[in-house]
Motif scaffolding. Sequence first.
Motif, PDB file in Angstrom:
ATOM      1  N   ASP A   1       0.901  -1.361  -0.094  1.00 31.91           N
ATOM      2  CA  ASP A   1      -0.074  -0.179   0.172  1.00 31.91           C
ATOM      3  C   ASP A   1       0.840   1.377  -0.074  1.00 31.91           C
ATOM      4  O   ASP A   1       0.165   2.389  -0.019  1.00 31.91           O
ATOM      5  N   SER A   2       2.252   1.197  -0.234  1.00 30.14           N
ATOM      6  CA  SER A   2       3.182   2.150  -0.158  1.00 30.14           C
ATOM      7  C   SER A   2       2.753   2.866  -1.641  1.00 30.14           C
ATOM      8  O   SER A   2       2.498   1.991  -2.546  1.00 30.14           O
ATOM      9  N   THR A   3       3.164   4.112  -1.820  1.00 32.25           N
ATOM     10  CA  THR A   3       2.822   4.785  -3.132  1.00 32.25           C
ATOM     11  C   THR A   3       4.201   4.419  -4.071  1.00 32.25           C
ATOM     12  O   THR A   3       5.230   4.180  -3.330  1.00 32.25           O
ATOM     13  N   ALA A   4       4.054   4.531  -5.101  1.00 32.34           N
ATOM     14  CA  ALA A   4       5.181   4.303  -6.329  1.00 32.34           C
ATOM     15  C   ALA A   4       6.199   5.216  -5.870  1.00 32.34           C
ATOM     16  O   ALA A   4       7.594   4.894  -5.914  1.00 32.34           O
ATOM     17  N   GLU A   5       5.697   6.466  -5.493  1.00 32.34           N
ATOM     18  CA  GLU A   5       6.884   7.342  -5.325  1.00 32.34           C
ATOM     19  C   GLU A   5       7.663   7.119  -3.855  1.00 32.34           C
ATOM     20  O   GLU A   5       8.998   7.107  -3.878  1.00 32.34           O
ATOM     21  N   GLN A   6       6.922   6.694  -2.897  1.00 31.39           N
ATOM     22  CA  GLN A   6       7.727   6.075  -1.646  1.00 31.39           C
ATOM     23  C   GLN A   6       8.420   4.711  -2.039  1.00 31.39           C
ATOM     24  O   GLN A   6       9.607   4.781  -1.573  1.00 31.39           O
TER      25      GLN A   6
ATOM     26  N   ARG B   1       5.517  -6.366  -0.006  1.00 31.42           N
ATOM     27  CA  ARG B   1       5.124  -7.344   1.088  1.00 31.42           C
ATOM     28  C   ARG B   1       3.483  -7.035   1.299  1.00 31.42           C
ATOM     29  O   ARG B   1       3.228  -5.833   1.208  1.00 31.42           O
ATOM     30  N   GLY B   2       2.587  -7.810   1.502  1.00 34.13           N
ATOM     31  CA  GLY B   2       1.298  -7.635   1.800  1.00 34.13           C
ATOM     32  C   GLY B   2       0.581  -7.386   3.008  1.00 34.13           C
ATOM     33  O   GLY B   2       1.911  -7.439   3.903  1.00 34.13           O
ATOM     34  N   HIS B   3      -0.447  -6.947   3.306  1.00 36.96           N
ATOM     35  CA  HIS B   3      -0.717  -6.646   4.771  1.00 36.96           C
ATOM     36  C   HIS B   3      -0.664  -7.602   5.725  1.00 36.96           C
ATOM     37  O   HIS B   3      -0.469  -7.251   6.966  1.00 36.96           O
ATOM     38  N   ASP B   4      -0.456  -9.057   5.307  1.00 37.81           N
ATOM     39  CA  ASP B   4      -0.437  -9.872   6.168  1.00 37.81           C
ATOM     40  C   ASP B   4       1.141 -10.257   6.521  1.00 37.81           C
ATOM     41  O   ASP B   4       1.660 -11.526   6.920  1.00 37.81           O
ATOM     42  N   GLY B   5       2.131  -9.756   5.760  1.00 35.37           N
ATOM     43  CA  GLY B   5       3.514  -9.773   5.726  1.00 35.37           C
ATOM     44  C   GLY B   5       4.119 -10.983   4.762  1.00 35.37           C
ATOM     45  O   GLY B   5       5.271 -11.044   4.755  1.00 35.37           O
ATOM     46  N   ARG B   6       3.154 -11.274   3.804  1.00 36.74           N
ATOM     47  CA  ARG B   6       3.674 -12.408   2.920  1.00 36.74           C
ATOM     48  C   ARG B   6       4.189 -11.570   1.761  1.00 36.74           C
ATOM     49  O   ARG B   6       3.786 -10.503   1.504  1.00 36.74           O
ATOM     50  N   CYS B   7       5.063 -12.379   1.037  1.00 40.48           N
ATOM     51  CA  CYS B   7       5.570 -11.727  -0.333  1.00 40.48           C
ATOM     52  C   CYS B   7       4.379 -11.522  -1.217  1.00 40.48           C
ATOM     53  O   CYS B   7       3.822 -12.749  -1.676  1.00 40.48           O
ATOM     54  N   GLU B   8       4.390 -10.644  -1.867  1.00 37.53           N
ATOM     55  CA  GLU B   8       3.161 -10.338  -2.806  1.00 37.53           C
ATOM     56  C   GLU B   8       3.916 -10.215  -4.412  1.00 37.53           C
ATOM     57  O   GLU B   8       3.157 -10.074  -5.277  1.00 37.53           O
TER      58      GLU B   8
ATOM     59  N   ARG C   1      -1.433   9.600  -6.740  1.00 34.09           N
ATOM     60  CA  ARG C   1      -0.534   8.532  -6.028  1.00 34.09           C
ATOM     61  C   ARG C   1      -1.122   7.417  -6.532  1.00 34.09           C
ATOM     62  O   ARG C   1      -2.223   7.045  -6.155  1.00 34.09           O
ATOM     63  N   ILE C   2      -0.372   6.327  -6.786  1.00 36.19           N
ATOM     64  CA  ILE C   2      -0.666   5.006  -7.113  1.00 36.19           C
ATOM     65  C   ILE C   2       0.148   4.057  -6.032  1.00 36.19           C
ATOM     66  O   ILE C   2       1.206   4.344  -6.074  1.00 36.19           O
ATOM     67  N   ALA C   3      -0.568   3.087  -5.745  1.00 35.31           N
ATOM     68  CA  ALA C   3      -0.108   2.194  -4.804  1.00 35.31           C
ATOM     69  C   ALA C   3       0.980   1.118  -5.369  1.00 35.31           C
ATOM     70  O   ALA C   3       0.465   0.875  -6.460  1.00 35.31           O
ATOM     71  N   VAL C   4       1.947   0.782  -4.832  1.00 36.98           N
ATOM     72  CA  VAL C   4       2.620  -0.171  -5.274  1.00 36.98           C
ATOM     73  C   VAL C   4       2.034  -1.683  -5.681  1.00 36.98           C
ATOM     74  O   VAL C   4       2.316  -2.080  -6.905  1.00 36.98           O
ATOM     75  N   GLY C   5       0.906  -1.766  -5.073  1.00 38.09           N
ATOM     76  CA  GLY C   5       0.149  -3.215  -5.425  1.00 38.09           C
ATOM     77  C   GLY C   5      -0.683  -2.921  -6.391  1.00 38.09           C
ATOM     78  O   GLY C   5      -1.137  -4.039  -7.182  1.00 38.09           O
ATOM     79  N   ALA C   6      -0.801  -1.800  -6.908  1.00 36.56           N
ATOM     80  CA  ALA C   6      -1.538  -1.452  -8.373  1.00 36.56           C
ATOM     81  C   ALA C   6      -0.581  -1.306  -9.419  1.00 36.56           C
ATOM     82  O   ALA C   6      -1.043  -1.224 -10.800  1.00 36.56           O
ATOM     83  N   THR C   7       0.604  -1.525  -9.282  1.00 38.42           N
ATOM     84  CA  THR C   7       1.591  -1.367 -10.484  1.00 38.42           C
ATOM     85  C   THR C   7       1.902  -2.608 -10.892  1.00 38.42           C
ATOM     86  O   THR C   7       1.167  -3.880 -10.565  1.00 38.42           O
TER      87      THR C   7
END
Length: 139
Positions: free
Chosen positions: A29-34, A50-57, A77-83
């Motif tokens: 959920d970090s942004t691409a910029e972060q 890393r996902g919310h549960d700590g697992r590798c995504e 702002r785009i979240a890393v998970g959406a890239t």
Amino acid sequence: MTPRTPQPAGHSLTVADAMDPFDYQIADDSTAEQADDALRGAHVDYMPVRGHDGRCEGLVTRAGLHPFLPLPGSTERIAVGATAHQQGPFAWPTLDLLLAARVMRIRRWVVWPVIDDDGYLLGILTATRAAGVIAAPPA
């Protein structure tokens, strides 16, 4: 680099013989910029996601983030998970190293996250390290 120990007869090399620990991860959920800032600050070209549960995504790279970085003056702002970051499959430590190297070559991956049975990051396998371990003469 960890010295290679002699393998018992019939034992082939596995990913565990060539993987390296990796201390850096970025939350999905970090942004691409972060993420870009984290990559630059850590002086690395890639980082496991890393996902919310700590697992590798997956795995995010500097090059992969570039299209998602905000333009000057933009507030989007785009979240890393959406890239379009590399998302599975992942390597396991017990995977045959020759097979892993072949998969990496076919998929043109230079790095592959290694996870445990529960999906948590154990380390990273790089194509260079895999090739070096495979090419190393038996001890």
